[in-house]
Design a protein around this motif. Structure first.
Motif, mmCIF file in Angstrom:
data_model
loop_
_atom_site.group_PDB
_atom_site.id
_atom_site.type_symbol
_atom_site.label_atom_id
_atom_site.label_comp_id
_atom_site.label_asym_id
_atom_site.label_seq_id
_atom_site.Cartn_x
_atom_site.Cartn_y
_atom_site.Cartn_z
ATOM 1 N N ARG A 22 0.843 -1.202 0.000
ATOM 2 C CA ARG A 22 0.000 0.000 0.000
ATOM 3 C C ARG A 22 0.881 1.255 0.000
ATOM 4 N N ALA A 23 1.943 1.251 0.808
ATOM 5 C CA ALA A 23 2.853 2.394 0.857
ATOM 6 C C ALA A 23 3.511 2.622 -0.502
ATOM 7 N N LEU A 24 3.925 1.553 -1.151
ATOM 8 C CA LEU A 24 4.521 1.671 -2.477
ATOM 9 C C LEU A 24 3.541 2.278 -3.467
ATOM 10 N N LEU A 25 2.312 1.799 -3.434
ATOM 11 C CA LEU A 25 1.308 2.246 -4.412
ATOM 12 C C LEU A 25 0.848 3.677 -4.183
ATOM 13 N N THR A 26 1.107 4.237 -3.002
ATOM 14 C CA THR A 26 0.665 5.598 -2.706
ATOM 15 C C THR A 26 1.830 6.558 -2.480
ATOM 16 N N SER A 27 3.049 6.138 -2.792
ATOM 17 C CA SER A 27 4.221 6.988 -2.562
ATOM 18 C C SER A 27 4.316 8.086 -3.622
ATOM 19 N N GLN A 28 5.319 8.951 -3.461
ATOM 20 C CA GLN A 28 5.534 10.046 -4.405
ATOM 21 C C GLN A 28 5.758 9.517 -5.822
ATOM 22 N N PRO A 30 4.657 6.411 -7.358
ATOM 23 C CA PRO A 30 3.881 5.195 -7.095
ATOM 24 C C PRO A 30 4.321 4.012 -7.940
ATOM 25 N N GLY A 31 4.176 2.859 -7.330
ATOM 26 C CA GLY A 31 4.438 1.617 -8.029
ATOM 27 C C GLY A 31 3.134 1.036 -8.524
ATOM 28 N N PHE A 32 3.225 -0.116 -9.112
ATOM 29 C CA PHE A 32 2.042 -0.795 -9.602
ATOM 30 C C PHE A 32 2.259 -2.282 -9.476
ATOM 31 N N GLY A 33 1.182 -2.998 -9.466
ATOM 32 C CA GLY A 33 1.265 -4.441 -9.342
ATOM 33 C C GLY A 33 0.424 -5.133 -10.385
ATOM 34 N N LEU A 34 0.801 -6.343 -10.687
ATOM 35 C CA LEU A 34 0.033 -7.220 -11.559
ATOM 36 C C LEU A 34 -0.146 -8.538 -10.832
ATOM 37 N N ARG A 47 8.022 -0.155 -10.056
ATOM 38 C CA ARG A 47 7.906 1.285 -9.837
ATOM 39 C C ARG A 47 8.610 1.976 -11.000
ATOM 40 N N SER A 48 7.971 3.000 -11.542
ATOM 41 C CA SER A 48 8.562 3.777 -12.631
ATOM 42 C C SER A 48 8.795 5.212 -12.174
ATOM 43 N N VAL A 49 9.962 5.729 -12.531
ATOM 44 C CA VAL A 49 10.298 7.127 -12.298
ATOM 45 C C VAL A 49 10.947 7.616 -13.581
ATOM 46 N N ALA A 50 10.393 8.691 -14.122
ATOM 47 C CA ALA A 50 10.869 9.232 -15.396
ATOM 48 C C ALA A 50 10.804 8.121 -16.447
ATOM 49 N N GLN A 51 11.912 7.806 -17.084
ATOM 50 C CA GLN A 51 11.935 6.788 -18.133
ATOM 51 C C GLN A 51 12.492 5.458 -17.651
ATOM 52 N N GLU A 52 12.586 5.267 -16.334
ATOM 53 C CA GLU A 52 13.141 4.030 -15.808
ATOM 54 C C GLU A 52 12.132 3.309 -14.922
ATOM 55 N N THR A 53 12.153 1.996 -15.002
ATOM 56 C CA THR A 53 11.265 1.156 -14.199
ATOM 57 C C THR A 53 12.127 0.176 -13.424
ATOM 58 N N GLU A 54 11.749 -0.045 -12.181
ATOM 59 C CA GLU A 54 12.428 -1.041 -11.354
ATOM 60 C C GLU A 54 11.440 -2.148 -11.025
ATOM 61 N N HIS A 85 6.238 3.914 -23.236
ATOM 62 C CA HIS A 85 7.532 4.355 -23.762
ATOM 63 C C HIS A 85 8.592 4.466 -22.669
ATOM 64 N N SER A 86 8.610 3.495 -21.780
ATOM 65 C CA SER A 86 9.638 3.440 -20.746
ATOM 66 C C SER A 86 10.987 3.211 -21.402
ATOM 67 N N GLY A 87 12.059 3.729 -20.804
ATOM 68 C CA GLY A 87 13.377 3.609 -21.404
ATOM 69 C C GLY A 87 14.159 2.392 -20.981
ATOM 70 N N ARG A 88 14.047 2.012 -19.703
ATOM 71 C CA ARG A 88 14.897 0.951 -19.190
ATOM 72 C C ARG A 88 14.244 0.299 -17.979
ATOM 73 N N ILE A 89 14.456 -0.996 -17.825
ATOM 74 C CA ILE A 89 13.965 -1.746 -16.672
ATOM 75 C C ILE A 89 15.176 -2.289 -15.915
ATOM 76 N N PHE A 90 15.151 -2.138 -14.596
ATOM 77 C CA PHE A 90 16.182 -2.672 -13.718
ATOM 78 C C PHE A 90 15.570 -3.702 -12.788
ATOM 79 N N LEU A 91 16.380 -4.616 -12.290
ATOM 80 C CA LEU A 91 15.938 -5.553 -11.257
ATOM 81 C C LEU A 91 17.144 -6.133 -10.559
ATOM 82 N N GLU A 92 16.895 -6.717 -9.400
ATOM 83 C CA GLU A 92 17.906 -7.479 -8.677
ATOM 84 C C GLU A 92 17.361 -8.876 -8.488
ATOM 85 N N VAL A 93 18.223 -9.861 -8.663
ATOM 86 C CA VAL A 93 17.824 -11.258 -8.530
ATOM 87 C C VAL A 93 18.962 -12.028 -7.869
#
Length: 136
Positions: A22-28, A30-34, A47-54, A85-93
């Motif tokens: 809930r905090a993620l989805l309502t932050s400055q 915001p993230g999203f879930g599927l 979560r997306s900020v500008a042209q980047e998604t994490e 039109h997101s530019g880049r996706i990042f993740l940690e695994v």
């Protein structure tokens, strides 16, 4: 809420609580879930900020492993990001999570770094994919 608190969908040793989601989805930024299935078979958070998604988290119930749920979730995320039109996706695994690494490579992700002992004693791979390289 209860679906996200389900220990069967825990990520690593620490599941995402409903409050954290809930905090993620309502932050400055915001993230999203599927989510897929009823009852829910798996979910992802991003979560997306500008042209980047994490990609923050993706989990599939153990009884639904090897059924294409993670591939469907990641495919839906990528399709949505292409439309935005997101530019880049990042993740940690986890460096030990070979099925996830194989899935991410299928979609064009490449290792760009390592976080030593990020998951307790396990290292995390930092992976990224540029929008132009995304597969459907």
């Amino acid at each position: 809420e209860q679906a996200y608190d389900n220990p069967a969908l825990a990520i690593g040793a620490t599941p995402w609580s409903a409050a954290a989601i809930r905090a993620l989805l309502t932050s400055q930024h915001p993230g999203f879930g599927l989510a897929l299935g009823r009852p829910m078979a798996g979910f992802l958070l991003a979560r997306s900020v500008a042209q980047e998604t994490e990609l923050l988290a993706m989990a599939v119930k153990p009884e639904n492993h090897r059924m294409g749920i993670a591939r469907q979730l990641l495919g839906q995320l990528i399709s949505g990001l292409k439309q935005e039109h997101s530019g880049r996706i990042f993740l940690e695994v986890s460096a030990e999570n070979h099925p996830a690494i194989q899935l991410y490579r299928y979609y064009g992700f490449e290792k760009i770094g390592i976080r030593p002992q990020y998951y307790g004693k396990q290292d995390a791979l930092i992976m990224a994919c540029n929008f132009a390289n995304l597969s459907d």
